[in-house]
Design a protein around this motif. Structure first.
Motif, PDB file in Angstrom:
ATOM      1  N   VAL A  74       9.353   0.866   3.763  1.00 38.75           N
ATOM      2  CA  VAL A  74       9.045   2.076   2.990  1.00 38.75           C
ATOM      3  C   VAL A  74       8.662   1.711   1.554  1.00 38.75           C
ATOM      4  O   VAL A  74       7.690   2.242   1.001  1.00 38.75           O
ATOM      5  N   VAL A  78       4.703   1.318   2.264  1.00 39.60           N
ATOM      6  CA  VAL A  78       4.264   2.705   2.090  1.00 39.60           C
ATOM      7  C   VAL A  78       4.103   3.029   0.604  1.00 39.60           C
ATOM      8  O   VAL A  78       2.997   3.315   0.133  1.00 39.60           O
ATOM      9  N   LEU A  82       0.435   2.528  -1.272  1.00 40.57           N
ATOM     10  CA  LEU A  82      -0.321   3.780  -1.389  1.00 40.57           C
ATOM     11  C   LEU A  82      -0.307   4.340  -2.806  1.00 40.57           C
ATOM     12  O   LEU A  82      -1.331   4.824  -3.290  1.00 40.57           O
ATOM     13  N   TYR A 241       7.678   7.765  10.283  1.00 45.37           N
ATOM     14  CA  TYR A 241       6.799   6.914   9.475  1.00 45.37           C
ATOM     15  C   TYR A 241       5.577   7.697   8.983  1.00 45.37           C
ATOM     16  O   TYR A 241       5.207   7.609   7.806  1.00 45.37           O
ATOM     17  N   THR A 244       6.426  10.163   6.171  1.00 45.24           N
ATOM     18  CA  THR A 244       6.645   9.447   4.911  1.00 45.24           C
ATOM     19  C   THR A 244       5.330   8.925   4.348  1.00 45.24           C
ATOM     20  O   THR A 244       5.094   8.979   3.137  1.00 45.24           O
ATOM     21  N   LEU A 245       4.477   8.433   5.232  1.00 46.02           N
ATOM     22  CA  LEU A 245       3.168   7.907   4.819  1.00 46.02           C
ATOM     23  C   LEU A 245       2.317   9.003   4.175  1.00 46.02           C
ATOM     24  O   LEU A 245       1.716   8.796   3.117  1.00 46.02           O
ATOM     25  N   ALA A 248       3.638  10.009   0.749  1.00 39.91           N
ATOM     26  CA  ALA A 248       3.240   9.023  -0.262  1.00 39.91           C
ATOM     27  C   ALA A 248       1.766   9.172  -0.614  1.00 39.91           C
ATOM     28  O   ALA A 248       1.375   9.019  -1.779  1.00 39.91           O
TER      29      ALA A 248
END
Length: 259
Positions: A74, A78, A82, A241, A244-245, A248
């Motif tokens: 993370v 991520v 990002l 995932y 969260t991606l 971000a």
């Protein structure tokens, strides 16, 4: 939803009503099974993170290694990749908390004795998406100013006649499309996957306990149910995932010099 409870003498396919299981009270203000599991997940995550990291060993054990791998994924894979190395660090606690919360509650869908994906209730994905929505708008306005933030929705250099159209489309995307799709993607995957597993298992059980050739079909159905459960484990991780991606990615757009 309890798998055992879903099996009835006269088989009835599982439906949306099976996802509303009040434990205390009734109606909109009832404390449901999903609420209870969300509280359990908070305690479980807190215990897990503290227990696996309290030694801070140079040569980590399996627990510390697993926690560090998730955190590193993370933090570096991520947030840093990002959002960028300049701004990412302050958003890592939010992103890691969301990832762990969604992951554990998703896994509840296949792990006994829980067997209920908390994110299969739309209220939980909505609240998480709302937090992301508030964060990326707040930091965007803090960086660009209130008026400047909305001006930054339109890329520079466009012909003047197309600016209102692009502004309107970007406004709809930022205010409505992003939070709605973020919540619906997580909810839809958890809801559909769990109801399919329940359908395979309860339907298979019903056929196994019936006469004729139905027990054969029931055995095949249970095999499909097992395969579906393994596939659902992958989906549960991927949905945590992906959420969260995307969170971000939205934050990265808000903190960028050009929105």
């Amino acid at each position: 939803m309890s798998i055992v409870a879903a099996v009835r003498s006269e088989y009835v396919a599982p439906g949306t009503a099976d996802f509303f299981q009040p434990l205390i009270g009734e109606g909109s203000f009832a404390i449901t099974r999903a609420c209870f599991l969300a509280l359990i997940s908070v305690g479980l995550i807190s215990w897990l993170l503290l227990a696996t990291t309290k030694k801070k060993a140079v040569v980590p054990g399996r627990g510390q290694m697993a926690t560090e791998a998730l955190y590193g994924m993370v933090r570096n894979g991520v947030a840093r990749d990002l959002i960028g190395s300049r701004d990412f660090l302050r958003f890592v606690p939010l992103l890691f908390t969301m990832f762990m919360l969604i992951l554990v509650n998703n896994l509840f869908g296949v792990l006994p004795p829980f067997q209920f994906p908390t994110m299969g209730r739309i209220a939980f994905p909505i609240m998480l998406a709302l937090i992301v929505w508030i964060v990326f708008h707040a930091i965007g306005m803090k960086k660009h100013g209130f008026i400047g933030y909305f001006k930054s929705l339109v890329p520079a250099g466009l012909p003047s006649w197309i600016v209102p159209i692009i502004f309107f489309l970007e406004l709809i995307t930022d205010l409505f499309t992003r939070p709605v799709t973020l919540a619906l993607r997580l909810f839809g995957n958890m809801f559909a996957g769990h109801i399919l597993i329940i359908l395979f298992i309860t339907g298979g059980y019903y056929m196994l306990t019936s006469g004729g050739i139905l027990p054969v079909a029931g055995g095949v159905t249970w095999i499909f149910g097992f395969v579906m459960t393994l596939f659902e484990l992958l989906v549960e991780f991927l949905q945590a995932y992906v959420f969260t991606l995307l969170a971000a990615l939205y934050i990265a757009g808000a903190v960028a010099d050009e929105h």
